[in-house]
Design an enzyme around this catalytic site. Sequence first.
Site, PDB file in Angstrom:
ATOM      1  CG  HIS A 217      -1.977  -1.011   1.189  1.00  0.00           C
ATOM      2  ND1 HIS A 217      -2.713  -1.261   0.058  1.00  0.00           N
ATOM      3  CD2 HIS A 217      -2.438  -1.858   2.127  1.00  0.00           C
ATOM      4  CE1 HIS A 217      -3.588  -2.210   0.322  1.00  0.00           C
ATOM      5  NE2 HIS A 217      -3.434  -2.593   1.567  1.00  0.00           N
TER       6      HIS A 217
ATOM      7  CD  GLU B  96       0.634 -15.874 -17.817  1.00  0.00           C
ATOM      8  OE1 GLU B  96       1.111 -15.065 -17.006  1.00  0.00           O
ATOM      9  OE2 GLU B  96      -0.580 -16.145 -17.864  1.00  0.00           O
TER      10      GLU B  96
ATOM     11  CG  ASP C 235       3.788 -15.740 -14.089  1.00  0.00           C
ATOM     12  OD1 ASP C 235       4.504 -15.964 -13.093  1.00  0.00           O
ATOM     13  OD2 ASP C 235       2.560 -15.592 -14.020  1.00  0.00           O
TER      14      ASP C 235
ATOM     15  CB  CYS D 251       0.515  -6.522 -19.685  1.00  0.00           C
ATOM     16  SG  CYS D 251       0.347  -8.304 -19.511  1.00  0.00           S
TER      17      CYS D 251
END
Length: 586
Positions: A198, A443, A467, A514
Amino acid sequence: MASFTLQGIPVSRGITIGRAHLLRPAAMDVKHYLVAQEQVEAEVVRLQKAIAQVQLELQTIWSDLPTDAPTELGAFLDVHALILSDPMVSEAPLDIIRTRHYNAEWALVTQVDVLSAQFDEIEDEYLRERKADIQQVAERVLKVLTGTADQLPHVIGVDERNANMIVVAKDISPADMMQFRDVAFTGFVTDEGGPNSHTAIVSRSLGIPAVVGLGNASHLIVQDDWLIIDSDAGVVIVAPSPLVIAQYRDRQAALLKARKKLHKLKKTPAVSLDGIEVSLLANIELPEDAHAAMESGASGVGLFRSEFLFMGRTGVETQLPSEEEQFLAYRQAVQTMKGKPVTIRTLDVGADKPLDHNDHNILNPALGLRAIRYCLKEPQIFLTQLRAILRASAFGSVHILIPMIAHAFEIDQSLAMIQQAKDELRAEGIAFDDAVPVGAMIEIPAAALSLPMFVKRLDFLSIGTNDLIQYTLAIDRADHEVAHLYNDTHPAILQLLDMTVSAANKANIPVAICGGMAGDIKLTRLLIAMGFRELSMPSALLPEIKQEILNSNIAQLEPIAKKILRTYDPRLVQEMLRGMQGQQFT
């Protein structure tokens, strides 16, 4: 005091200089004692009242959010409220009090330790860091139980005696961050956390320098110490000399000037010097994140990680998000993007990201029942999600992205499920876009090595480099013991990327990146020179990547990229990459 330097994880950009304000965790020294049988129910009530008080605090903080607060804060507060009402947090500690006679604080910490251990087994870095949500919620309850709530100074100036405040803590919750809105805080330093904590996410959205994962900074730094945060390098300088402070003030001024210049590029297309346009897209985890994507000037959402709508639940089907709940979340993101494409990745859970913490592959979760494998095994969950996504497609441009595909039958079964969802909606008279593009994540090395079966059946490809690197190099990216072997410019990785973009271009279908490589400015010129025309990244990284593209001549970079692809010496590759990044064009 002698100056010293701490090295951590850089999670935002920039430099700040100020004095340390330490926040001490309430959980450090909780009392452990047994309560008498006749006092058990009174102890249960004490914990229940503390939980109720924190729920009220969270509601109050949420309702008092200023209009200019980052959208992430509201979303995180919602998550914390949900966690606090989850029986695993609100009920299980009560059972511990009743059965073991632990005091309230001990019972709560015991249960949180159990949940934290479960999260530690999750392979995915982002989800693993979500255990901080549970710990932060518990921390807030403990502060009520122990009466040790932290107080921040009400007035902070910028003079030598009362400098800008840099918050130093073990970790910082979103609710705690709201204490800072009325004070001149300028940076965060935390012992814990990672790129997706966070503190990292909010500091990026606020544009505030932060370094996390420092280990023991809150014990080494003393209240009111002078600090310099260099969040580009992941460095915190404690008690710097006046000369060092002066040098960093000059750098800080230069960075501020550059940031203002970058903001002016919001509406400027990412077009290279030789006239080639690159689409810069945003990765989001929650529908509220779409606001930041629009503010950054993103051309759309390249990756909506839908699994975050599912996490934190027990895994019982009736307690999963309903079709309506999912539809409303997807529609919110789609409408926020105002016609720009939103690529929604279907559920990527299972094995390392279990919906049920009692059901996961302990042998090797990264190779287990996850993503599309899980969805095809649970067709009703998959069908419900597909219906929700298709319904959202009636409100804007939606793309469906299937993760972890490696086999032709997985493609065929996924397309069949999408067709079934369409048939059901059509029969019910529910609107959707019948021409929704469907793509696959590349991936797994097997996917990159069998691209013809992908480009013939699908509308687009998206490479998940995180990945792909993990599976190609056989490295668990969550394991610090082998982290030094994680190499995004390994020849095998670059060859797989080149094969993928070449196959997609030959088939005339779009291909995006991405994963983390898309937001790494050191690799931007290499990727566009290899032929990539879509890059998706966290919104905050988009302006600097855009500037790099605006200052690049792709035609002149292509020969260097081809040379890199023929090079197997890592030192030469890095040397050429540095040359690429520093190249000036006329």
